[in-house]
Design an enzyme around this catalytic site. Sequence first.
Site, PDB file in Angstrom:
ATOM      1  CG  ASN A 168      -1.826   1.132   1.353  1.00 44.27           C
ATOM      2  OD1 ASN A 168      -1.854   2.005   0.482  1.00 44.27           O
ATOM      3  ND2 ASN A 168      -2.588   1.171   2.434  1.00 44.27           N
TER       4      ASN A 168
ATOM      5  CD  GLU B 102      -8.478  -1.065   4.349  1.00 44.94           C
ATOM      6  OE1 GLU B 102      -7.895  -0.759   5.409  1.00 44.94           O
ATOM      7  OE2 GLU B 102      -8.856  -0.223   3.525  1.00 44.94           O
TER       8      GLU B 102
ATOM      9  NE  ARG C  48      -6.354   1.222   0.249  1.00 45.36           N
ATOM     10  CZ  ARG C  48      -6.694   1.712   1.411  1.00 45.36           C
ATOM     11  NH1 ARG C  48      -5.876   1.592   2.427  1.00 45.36           N
ATOM     12  NH2 ARG C  48      -7.840   2.306   1.571  1.00 45.36           N
TER      13      ARG C  48
ATOM     14  NE  ARG D 199      -8.940  12.314   3.594  1.00 45.94           N
ATOM     15  CZ  ARG D 199      -8.983  11.023   3.270  1.00 45.94           C
ATOM     16  NH1 ARG D 199      -9.783  10.609   2.316  1.00 45.94           N
ATOM     17  NH2 ARG D 199      -8.238  10.143   3.904  1.00 45.94           N
TER      18      ARG D 199
ATOM     19  CG  HIS E  62     -12.748   3.670   3.032  1.00 49.29           C
ATOM     20  ND1 HIS E  62     -13.404   4.768   3.529  1.00 49.29           N
ATOM     21  CD2 HIS E  62     -11.432   3.874   3.290  1.00 49.29           C
ATOM     22  CE1 HIS E  62     -12.534   5.602   4.067  1.00 49.29           C
ATOM     23  NE2 HIS E  62     -11.321   5.085   3.925  1.00 49.29           N
TER      24      HIS E  62
END
Length: 393
Positions: free
Chosen positions: A8, A380, A93, A241, A181
Amino acid sequence: MSLILVLNAGSSSVKFALIDTSQMGVERDVARGVFEGIGQVPRWSAKRSDGRSFVSETLPDGYASTHQEAVSRILAWIDLQFGLGNLKAAGHRVVHGGRDFIAPVRIDALTVAELKKLVPLAPLHQPHNLAAIESLAVLAAELPQVACFDTAFHATMPDVARNFALPRALTAKGVKRYGFHGISYAYIAHELRQTEPELAKGRVVVAHLGNGSSLCAMLDGRSVATTMGFSALDGLMMGTRAGLLDPAVIFYLMRDEGMSATEVETMLYQKSGLLGVSGISSDMRILRQAASLHPEAREALNMFSYRIIREIGSMIAALGGIDGLVFTAGIGENDAELRADVVNGLGFAGFSLDADANLSKTRKISGSTGPGAFVFPTNEEVMIARETAAIVQ
Ligand code: ADP
């Protein structure tokens, strides 16, 4: 062993995991690590699944100043520890799959070229994901590589949920809601099928609450709505964010406050959310500690849960009701106070909280009546390893 290297890659870091997929469905963590400070003072570490350290090293200035050097270092370490012969493939990813990549895919030169075309859709993430892919292609040309996309899980959303109310020509060009996601949501959907098979067939909202946060409305384990949109900036308030924002604020900032597009972008991605409102931190743990003394921290926490509750209301409407709610990721899995605020705030939808269960980290945290509320750890890396192994076999 049948090891999959999961990568990732971000702007200055490469997170990695080594996962043994000899037994599908019961994948085993062999190591997890991170290479940080690429381009600055590089350091890296890896841990065993029980938390014991494998390696922890700060490298001389200038070393590993690129993704390729970081990946090279990781590969050399794997060779030394486990033998490269045991490494079957690498799974990446990749944040954006655009309109066409709606499932994991074996990477070749053509795929890389297609993924490069998607850089404008995810300029902060996609180039780094590609840097790791291209590095491995140079360093281990024979190693099969697979890309898993954060957007793919949402390919099942109907157009009414996916399209913006913009002129059709823009929709045709791909200016749409993609959602993110998805690797985490795919993992949770799988876990739900294993552990709560009846619920898995029903109407479920999954709240992935970490540094980045979003919701996914699932019907029979498939995404029908999500809060993130064209980018990972939309929807819930996040660590740094802004989330959902009146677009006219952006025109105002550029026209009347003289900010450039890049300045606005940096502010909305990196200086807003929990950090912007509190002025203290983007980390929930720090804000919890600060809340009794600093009203700004309390305000940020209140806004965070308020907006989650409101958006869950929107997901419930998209689903036509709700049978279950799942919390996951760093905040969802660990912050009992946030879960309590959200579940109590959803009393209108019939939810009730089992306060003891919520504090004791059990899977089910709702009372005996109404829809169920659950905590599921996400994984993940295992999802990427599983999909990568399935493709290369
Ligand atoms: P990412 O989106 O980077 O994968 P994570 O899923 O790891 O992020 O979530 C990071 C967030 O989880 C941070 O805001 C952190 O404060 C929060 N978090 C981690 N542990 C706890 C905890 N024990 N209590 C509250 N929040 C926590």
